[in-house]
Design an enzyme around this catalytic site. Structure first.
Site, PDB file in Angstrom:
ATOM      1  N   GLU A  61      -5.437  22.327  51.274  1.00 24.92           N
ATOM      2  CA  GLU A  61      -5.742  23.711  50.916  1.00 24.92           C
ATOM      3  C   GLU A  61      -5.830  23.859  49.403  1.00 24.92           C
ATOM      4  OE1 GLU A  61      -3.803  25.904  54.808  1.00 24.92           O
ATOM      5  OE2 GLU A  61      -2.531  25.636  53.069  1.00 24.92           O
TER       6      GLU A  61
ATOM      7  N   CYS B 125      -5.852  26.669  42.086  1.00 24.41           N
ATOM      8  CA  CYS B 125      -4.646  25.902  42.386  1.00 24.41           C
ATOM      9  C   CYS B 125      -5.082  24.812  43.361  1.00 24.41           C
ATOM     10  CB  CYS B 125      -3.605  26.831  42.998  1.00 24.41           C
ATOM     11  SG  CYS B 125      -2.132  25.974  43.551  1.00 24.41           S
TER      12      CYS B 125
ATOM     13  N   CYS C 251       2.892  15.689  51.449  1.00 25.85           N
ATOM     14  CA  CYS C 251       3.634  15.359  50.233  1.00 25.85           C
ATOM     15  C   CYS C 251       4.690  14.318  50.554  1.00 25.85           C
ATOM     16  CB  CYS C 251       4.295  16.613  49.665  1.00 25.85           C
ATOM     17  SG  CYS C 251       4.995  16.373  48.014  1.00 25.85           S
TER      18      CYS C 251
ATOM     19  N   CYS D   6      11.297  18.491  49.229  1.00 26.71           N
ATOM     20  CA  CYS D   6      11.953  19.716  48.769  1.00 26.71           C
ATOM     21  C   CYS D   6      12.191  20.626  49.975  1.00 26.71           C
ATOM     22  CB  CYS D   6      11.083  20.427  47.740  1.00 26.71           C
ATOM     23  SG  CYS D   6      10.660  19.386  46.333  1.00 26.71           S
TER      24      CYS D   6
ATOM     25  N   CYS E 266      10.041  23.963  50.656  1.00 27.91           N
ATOM     26  CA  CYS E 266       8.576  23.928  50.551  1.00 27.91           C
ATOM     27  C   CYS E 266       7.930  23.584  51.894  1.00 27.91           C
ATOM     28  CB  CYS E 266       8.166  22.912  49.492  1.00 27.91           C
ATOM     29  SG  CYS E 266       6.384  22.798  49.285  1.00 27.91           S
TER      30      CYS E 266
ATOM     31  N   CYS F  21       2.844  29.908  46.399  1.00 28.03           N
ATOM     32  CA  CYS F  21       3.556  28.656  46.108  1.00 28.03           C
ATOM     33  C   CYS F  21       4.419  28.233  47.284  1.00 28.03           C
ATOM     34  CB  CYS F  21       4.519  28.828  44.938  1.00 28.03           C
ATOM     35  SG  CYS F  21       3.766  29.142  43.370  1.00 28.03           S
TER      36      CYS F  21
HETATM   37  N1  SAH Z   1       4.836  18.728  43.649  1.00 26.06           N
HETATM   38  C1  SAH Z   1       4.511  19.516  42.484  1.00 26.06           C
HETATM   39  C2  SAH Z   1       3.355  20.422  42.754  1.00 26.06           C
HETATM   40  C3  SAH Z   1       3.646  21.529  43.744  1.00 26.06           C
HETATM   41  S1  SAH Z   1       3.702  22.947  42.819  1.00 26.06           S
HETATM   42  C4  SAH Z   1       5.753  20.231  42.003  1.00 26.06           C
HETATM   43  O1  SAH Z   1       6.763  20.152  42.680  1.00 26.06           O
HETATM   44  O2  SAH Z   1       5.739  20.805  40.930  1.00 26.06           O
HETATM   45  C5  SAH Z   1       4.282  24.145  43.812  1.00 26.06           C
HETATM   46  C6  SAH Z   1       5.349  24.964  43.103  1.00 26.06           C
HETATM   47  O3  SAH Z   1       5.838  25.894  44.065  1.00 26.06           O
HETATM   48  C7  SAH Z   1       6.531  24.129  42.662  1.00 26.06           C
HETATM   49  O4  SAH Z   1       7.090  24.656  41.504  1.00 26.06           O
HETATM   50  C8  SAH Z   1       7.476  24.311  43.837  1.00 26.06           C
HETATM   51  O5  SAH Z   1       8.805  24.050  43.480  1.00 26.06           O
HETATM   52  C9  SAH Z   1       7.239  25.748  44.177  1.00 26.06           C
HETATM   53  N2  SAH Z   1       7.596  26.088  45.558  1.00 26.06           N
HETATM   54  C10 SAH Z   1       7.659  25.286  46.621  1.00 26.06           C
HETATM   55  N3  SAH Z   1       8.013  25.980  47.726  1.00 26.06           N
HETATM   56  C11 SAH Z   1       8.143  27.260  47.322  1.00 26.06           C
HETATM   57  C12 SAH Z   1       8.447  28.461  48.012  1.00 26.06           C
HETATM   58  N4  SAH Z   1       8.683  28.485  49.319  1.00 26.06           N
HETATM   59  N5  SAH Z   1       8.484  29.611  47.288  1.00 26.06           N
HETATM   60  C13 SAH Z   1       8.215  29.611  45.964  1.00 26.06           C
HETATM   61  N6  SAH Z   1       7.907  28.508  45.282  1.00 26.06           N
HETATM   62  C14 SAH Z   1       7.881  27.336  45.942  1.00 26.06           C
END
Ligand code: SAH
Length: 336
Positions: A84, A97, A104, A108, A111, A329
């Protein structure tokens, strides 16, 4: 194929190397999806190309629009996998974005993409094509070209570093989209070795780090790979990055109830944020259907803002966009 390979191919066919340059420009400059589009090339040559090659372009399978204008593309790849990408419009800019991996490799806990596991890395052209698709949508729906790119879609860009770098080279080259690298941000959960490598290569794009906690114990509990790459290693890599690039780092940080909402969490962040020139983005939590994570109340965010500002650290509170279509995000999970 590189431009040189295309040129050599035409020479080997008894044609001019210039023909390779033309095809290359159609593919990368104009985003042609079929040889038939290449109108300055003879019909016979186009047929010959069609007999010998395929253009593995991506296809926007489904496009959803949020009530706030955000657009989410479900992008089908040549092997039927989906990633996406999102277009985020504001009055002053339109931001793409983009995804760097299918799924991935990191885990985390907060996420949605992490639940997919990593299937494969995207090729440079698959990353580039997502940008082209969004650039086209930006022109069509907002009457202006794309202005910024963030690698904050699916995947961990630094675990697919070579392809991400090749895509960025193409995005920034005059033959590609000619965008300034200063308008591109690569976001990582923090892979120290790769941050140092980027610093050595003196890349010109910006770096964002998903921090979420400056206390090892807490960070490991929500981002388990932190056990392998603890905060001290991250700090050292970021200091190295800044020494080489003089480019300020952005920390992404969500404040969750019962996880990082204590005074000592704030203090740890303030301390960490002083190591290297930075700004802190407090981002809103986007629920992914897991009761463990709940956005802390506004008073807690206010406490973070107050303490950071009191210590001279730039902080912004960012509201999510595209929540109603699962485009925010951490919500990218190929649901629809
Ligand atoms: N793997 C990279 C790129 C993904 S960026 C990274 O971790 O930076 C996506 C961003 O959204 C990251 O900052 C991640 O921590 C954040 N993120 C992930 N899940 C989220 C959620 N449920 N709500 C808000 N931010 C989230």
């Amino acid at each position: 194929m590189t431009k040189e390979q295309l040129q050599q191919f035409f020479v080997s066919q008894g044609d001019k190397s210039f023909r390779g340059t033309q095809v290359y420009e159609w593919l990368w400059g104009k985003g042609a999806h079929s040889f038939d589009d290449m109108t300055n090339i003879s019909k016979e040559t186009r047929q010959m190309l069609d007999d010998n090659f395929v253009i593995n372009h991506i296809r926007v399978d489904q496009m959803q629009r949020s009530s706030d204008g955000t657009i989410k593309n479900a992008v089908k790849l040549h092997d039927d996998l989906t990633v996406e990408s999102v277009l985020i419009p504001t009055p002053s800019r339109t931001t793409a974005c983009v995804s760097s991996q299918v799924g991935c490799s990191l885990d985390c806990k907060f996420c949605a993409t992490a639940k997919l596991k990593r299937m494969r890395n995207l090729n440079p052209d698959e990353i580039y094509d997502q940008v082209v698709a969004i650039d086209n949508e930006s022109r069509l729906y907002f009457d202006k070209p794309l202005s910024n790119i963030v690698f904050m879609g699916m995947g961990e860009p630094l675990m697919n570093y070579n392809n991400v770098l090749k895509a960025i080279e193409k995005i920034t080259s005059p033959e590609g989209l000619g965008m300034s690298p200063k308008r591109i941000t690569v976001s990582t959960s923090g892979v120290p070795k790769m941050i140092k490598k980027m610093a050595d290569e003196e890349v010109k794009f910006k770096l964002a780090v998903s921090l979420h906690s400056a206390i090892d114990e807490v960070r490991t509990s929500i981002m388990p790979f932190n056990a392998t790459f603890p905060l001290n290693d991250l700090r050292e890599a970021l200091e190295y990055w800044y020494a080489k690039t003089k480019s300020r780092i952005t920390y992404e940080y969500v404040v969750w109830k019962g996880i990082n909402d204590r005074r000592k969490d704030v203090e740890a962040l303030v301390k960490f944020a002083k190591y290297v020139p930075c700004k802190v983005n407090l981002i809103e939590y986007n629920p992914i259907g897991d009761d463990h994570f709940k956005q802390a109340p506004d008073e807690t965010t206010d406490m973070y803002v107050r303490e950071l500002e009191r210590n001279g650290i730039t902080v912004t509170v960012r509201r999510s966009r595209g929540k109603d279509i699962d485009a925010a995000c951490g919500q990218l999970a190929n649901k629809s």
